[in-house]
Design an enzyme around this catalytic site. Sequence first.
Site, mmCIF file in Angstrom:
data_model
loop_
_atom_site.group_PDB
_atom_site.id
_atom_site.type_symbol
_atom_site.label_atom_id
_atom_site.label_comp_id
_atom_site.label_asym_id
_atom_site.label_seq_id
_atom_site.Cartn_x
_atom_site.Cartn_y
_atom_site.Cartn_z
ATOM 1 N N HIS A 149 3.264 0.412 4.425
ATOM 2 C CA HIS A 149 3.681 2.044 3.875
ATOM 3 C C HIS A 149 2.478 3.066 3.952
ATOM 4 C CE1 HIS A 149 7.832 0.193 2.067
ATOM 5 N NE2 HIS A 149 7.746 0.318 3.704
ATOM 6 N N GLU A 207 1.089 4.620 1.737
ATOM 7 C CA GLU A 207 -0.156 4.719 0.695
ATOM 8 C C GLU A 207 -0.832 3.411 0.911
ATOM 9 O OE1 GLU A 207 4.865 5.795 -1.326
ATOM 10 O OE2 GLU A 207 3.677 4.517 0.630
ATOM 11 N N CYS A 242 8.147 3.528 -3.048
ATOM 12 C CA CYS A 242 9.213 2.501 -2.951
ATOM 13 C C CYS A 242 8.914 1.552 -4.871
ATOM 14 C CB CYS A 242 9.017 1.383 -1.590
ATOM 15 S SG CYS A 242 8.461 -0.084 -1.653
ATOM 16 N N CYS A 246 5.718 -0.030 -3.376
ATOM 17 C CA CYS A 246 4.223 0.300 -3.489
ATOM 18 C C CYS A 246 4.314 1.389 -4.492
ATOM 19 C CB CYS A 246 4.168 1.403 -2.242
ATOM 20 S SG CYS A 246 4.138 0.827 -0.417
#
Length: 163
Positions: free
Chosen positions: A52, A54, A104, A113
């Site tokens: 993702h 991040e 998430c 994350c």
Amino acid sequence: MLINDNFYMKLAIDEAWKYQLLTYPNPAVGCVLVKNGEILAIEAHKEAGMPHAEVNALKAAYLKKYPNDLLKTKKTSHEIHEYLIENHNNFFNDCEIYVTLEPCNHIGKTPACANLLEKLGPKRVIIAHEDTNKQASGGIQTLKSANIEVSLGCMKKEAYDLL
């Protein structure tokens, strides 16, 4: 909300737009990592099932400071999460992380994350839009529970347009 918040969030939103549709069925998400006023990373979620936004930003920022670190050999979300949790040495404590969507809070094809950020302990996480997916939401509460300052709603409309 700081004036700089809009500047950094705009960079995150612009980066996410580059990957719109490539992340389907996931939303396109952008992330900017700032440490002591210096931009260390501008990243996005680039493909479904891959790290993702991040995670990409955390990895890029760490490698900017430590370019020959073993982290550069880590490719999957699981490998990157595990490596950063074990080796961050408080590198992220004075960082601000700008993300277009709430981190998430569930484990799917990738680890959560929000849990990674909780362990890395950045100074502040600035989130444009909360996650409307009930399964993935809850990241804001996870961060707040870890005493991480959370700001929500910076450029919310622009982030919603991205969703």
